[in-house]
Design a protein around this motif. Sequence first.
Motif, PDB file in Angstrom:
ATOM      1  N   ASP A  45       0.679  -1.241  -0.260  1.00 59.25           N
ATOM      2  CA  ASP A  45       0.124  -0.121   0.235  1.00 59.25           C
ATOM      3  C   ASP A  45       0.789   1.328   0.179  1.00 59.25           C
ATOM      4  O   ASP A  45       0.194   2.438   0.007  1.00 59.25           O
ATOM      5  CB  ASP A  45      -0.956  -0.059   1.148  1.00 59.25           C
ATOM      6  CG  ASP A  45      -1.991  -1.105   1.320  1.00 59.25           C
ATOM      7  OD1 ASP A  45      -2.034  -1.949   0.267  1.00 59.25           O
ATOM      8  OD2 ASP A  45      -2.641  -1.156   2.214  1.00 59.25           O
ATOM      9  N   GLY A  46       2.177   1.183  -0.108  1.00 58.73           N
ATOM     10  CA  GLY A  46       2.781   2.356  -0.166  1.00 58.73           C
ATOM     11  C   GLY A  46       2.826   3.443   1.029  1.00 58.73           C
ATOM     12  O   GLY A  46       2.374   4.486   1.020  1.00 58.73           O
ATOM     13  N   VAL A  73       0.584   7.625  -4.524  1.00 58.40           N
ATOM     14  CA  VAL A  73       1.729   8.343  -4.047  1.00 58.40           C
ATOM     15  C   VAL A  73       1.572   9.728  -3.858  1.00 58.40           C
ATOM     16  O   VAL A  73       1.336  10.671  -4.613  1.00 58.40           O
ATOM     17  CB  VAL A  73       3.025   7.694  -4.994  1.00 58.40           C
ATOM     18  CG1 VAL A  73       4.250   8.582  -4.586  1.00 58.40           C
ATOM     19  CG2 VAL A  73       3.073   6.161  -4.871  1.00 58.40           C
ATOM     20  N   GLY A  74       2.072  10.172  -2.696  1.00 59.47           N
ATOM     21  CA  GLY A  74       2.086  11.739  -2.518  1.00 59.47           C
ATOM     22  C   GLY A  74       0.712  11.938  -1.603  1.00 59.47           C
ATOM     23  O   GLY A  74       0.571  13.142  -1.238  1.00 59.47           O
ATOM     24  N   GLY A  75      -0.114  10.970  -1.496  1.00 57.46           N
ATOM     25  CA  GLY A  75      -1.355  11.310  -0.911  1.00 57.46           C
ATOM     26  C   GLY A  75      -1.032  11.376   0.666  1.00 57.46           C
ATOM     27  O   GLY A  75      -0.116  11.026   1.186  1.00 57.46           O
ATOM     28  N   GLU A  76      -2.244  11.789   1.358  1.00 52.03           N
ATOM     29  CA  GLU A  76      -2.349  11.510   2.992  1.00 52.03           C
ATOM     30  C   GLU A  76      -1.953  10.306   3.318  1.00 52.03           C
ATOM     31  O   GLU A  76      -2.387   9.123   3.270  1.00 52.03           O
ATOM     32  CB  GLU A  76      -3.489  12.007   3.482  1.00 52.03           C
ATOM     33  CG  GLU A  76      -3.781  12.118   4.945  1.00 52.03           C
ATOM     34  CD  GLU A  76      -5.210  12.533   5.521  1.00 52.03           C
ATOM     35  OE1 GLU A  76      -5.289  12.678   6.713  1.00 52.03           O
ATOM     36  OE2 GLU A  76      -6.116  12.691   4.625  1.00 52.03           O
ATOM     37  N   GLU A  77      -0.867  10.126   4.451  1.00 56.53           N
ATOM     38  CA  GLU A  77      -0.456   9.107   5.063  1.00 56.53           C
ATOM     39  C   GLU A  77       0.114   7.980   4.088  1.00 56.53           C
ATOM     40  O   GLU A  77       0.178   6.903   4.136  1.00 56.53           O
ATOM     41  CB  GLU A  77      -1.388   8.317   5.971  1.00 56.53           C
ATOM     42  CG  GLU A  77      -1.822   9.240   7.042  1.00 56.53           C
ATOM     43  CD  GLU A  77      -2.729   8.399   8.038  1.00 56.53           C
ATOM     44  OE1 GLU A  77      -3.466   7.657   7.513  1.00 56.53           O
ATOM     45  OE2 GLU A  77      -2.801   8.719   9.045  1.00 56.53           O
ATOM     46  N   LYS A  78       0.778   8.629   2.832  1.00 50.77           N
ATOM     47  CA  LYS A  78       1.176   7.672   1.870  1.00 50.77           C
ATOM     48  C   LYS A  78       2.599   8.078   1.622  1.00 50.77           C
ATOM     49  O   LYS A  78       3.098   9.136   2.019  1.00 50.77           O
ATOM     50  CB  LYS A  78       0.724   7.869   0.455  1.00 50.77           C
ATOM     51  CG  LYS A  78      -1.076   7.016   0.738  1.00 50.77           C
ATOM     52  CD  LYS A  78      -1.002   5.574   0.820  1.00 50.77           C
ATOM     53  CE  LYS A  78      -2.343   5.221   1.148  1.00 50.77           C
ATOM     54  NZ  LYS A  78      -2.395   3.568   1.345  1.00 50.77           N
ATOM     55  N   LEU A  79       3.368   7.043   0.873  1.00 50.87           N
ATOM     56  CA  LEU A  79       4.781   7.505   0.380  1.00 50.87           C
ATOM     57  C   LEU A  79       4.612   8.660  -0.552  1.00 50.87           C
ATOM     58  O   LEU A  79       3.732   8.928  -1.219  1.00 50.87           O
ATOM     59  CB  LEU A  79       5.418   6.318  -0.336  1.00 50.87           C
ATOM     60  CG  LEU A  79       5.991   5.266   0.585  1.00 50.87           C
ATOM     61  CD1 LEU A  79       6.450   4.132  -0.500  1.00 50.87           C
ATOM     62  CD2 LEU A  79       7.213   5.634   1.181  1.00 50.87           C
ATOM     63  N   THR A  80       5.799   9.280  -0.270  1.00 53.52           N
ATOM     64  CA  THR A  80       6.129  10.491  -1.392  1.00 53.52           C
ATOM     65  C   THR A  80       7.170   9.966  -2.342  1.00 53.52           C
ATOM     66  O   THR A  80       7.497   8.694  -2.154  1.00 53.52           O
ATOM     67  CB  THR A  80       6.835  11.589  -0.784  1.00 53.52           C
ATOM     68  OG1 THR A  80       8.012  11.414  -0.240  1.00 53.52           O
ATOM     69  CG2 THR A  80       5.951  12.183   0.374  1.00 53.52           C
ATOM     70  N   LEU A  99      -3.360   0.834  -9.651  1.00 50.56           N
ATOM     71  CA  LEU A  99      -3.290   2.256  -9.548  1.00 50.56           C
ATOM     72  C   LEU A  99      -3.740   2.737  -8.332  1.00 50.56           C
ATOM     73  O   LEU A  99      -3.457   3.534  -7.683  1.00 50.56           O
ATOM     74  CB  LEU A  99      -4.138   2.855 -10.694  1.00 50.56           C
ATOM     75  CG  LEU A  99      -3.488   3.014 -12.238  1.00 50.56           C
ATOM     76  CD1 LEU A  99      -4.435   3.245 -13.300  1.00 50.56           C
ATOM     77  CD2 LEU A  99      -2.164   3.713 -12.166  1.00 50.56           C
ATOM     78  N   THR A 100      -5.071   2.180  -7.947  1.00 55.36           N
ATOM     79  CA  THR A 100      -5.864   2.638  -6.709  1.00 55.36           C
ATOM     80  C   THR A 100      -6.382   1.766  -5.748  1.00 55.36           C
ATOM     81  O   THR A 100      -7.190   1.947  -5.010  1.00 55.36           O
ATOM     82  CB  THR A 100      -6.819   3.401  -7.217  1.00 55.36           C
ATOM     83  OG1 THR A 100      -7.799   2.552  -8.129  1.00 55.36           O
ATOM     84  CG2 THR A 100      -6.793   4.613  -8.399  1.00 55.36           C
TER      85      THR A 100
END
Length: 276
Positions: A45-46, A73-80, A99-100
């Motif tokens: 889940d990145g 990626v780059g979302g809230e509580e996700k990997l950048t 993707l999602t």
Amino acid sequence: MRLFRRVTALSAALAVAAALGPAAHAAGAGAPKKVRTIVSLTFDDGDSTHPAVARMLEKYGMRGTFYVNTDTVGGEEKLTRRGLAAIAKAGHEIGGHTLTHVRLTELARGEQEPQICDDRRKLVSWGYRPVTLAYPFGAVDSDAMAVARRCGYDAARGVGGLREWSCPTCPGAESFRPKNRYDIRTPGSVREDTLLRHMRQQVLNAERTGGLLPLVFHRVCDDCGLYSVTPRRLNDFLGWLKDRRSRGTVVKPLKDAIGARHRPLPPADDPATAQG
């Protein structure tokens, strides 16, 4: 004369052994046994906790497999993107996860294709070489397996099929050459109620026969949901797992454990994989 030579050679060998003494015995005792069991530590889940997880693995000389949903990626509580790059640079495997994070078995085959193929294309455009896929929720059917192969993945990991409390008669380990490379088996996901002794027991189960044991983790944090494990519990498990090397158990990314090879992407305009 021949007997004299044999006695002389034996005496010389005994003299060398005596001179080396305990050091020679210690060196032999400390040598790791032949590899019989490979544990693959996979993280789905990145999640934003994964860069710290990667560093924890590195502390023990281990590398894991991190499965990423590129649209998150780059979302809230996700990997950048930066965090993902740091994980890859340290030698960990980066794999696809759609993707999602959709449940593929609820989609028509034509809807599965962009989720799997476009996710892999994006990872490749970011400079990675993804060779294995993890199905979100472990949800897989014959269509999803066929699409994973068509999209260029050399193998894919499910969830379940190996021994745990809910399946006591399941095998303890997957084969190093899985019978179905597009549905590699695991125990169920590690959850907040999975104790250290449970994770250890899964390794011991695998060691009885030898083989591959992929373990499935998600978030690594305190009090952060059902599909999580605390950093302390994971750290304690890694310390114990490192010591299993002397028994022939090692840790490798999934791609290395099964010898997955890089395969080219299908053409973006291929009607079979075009987004509709």
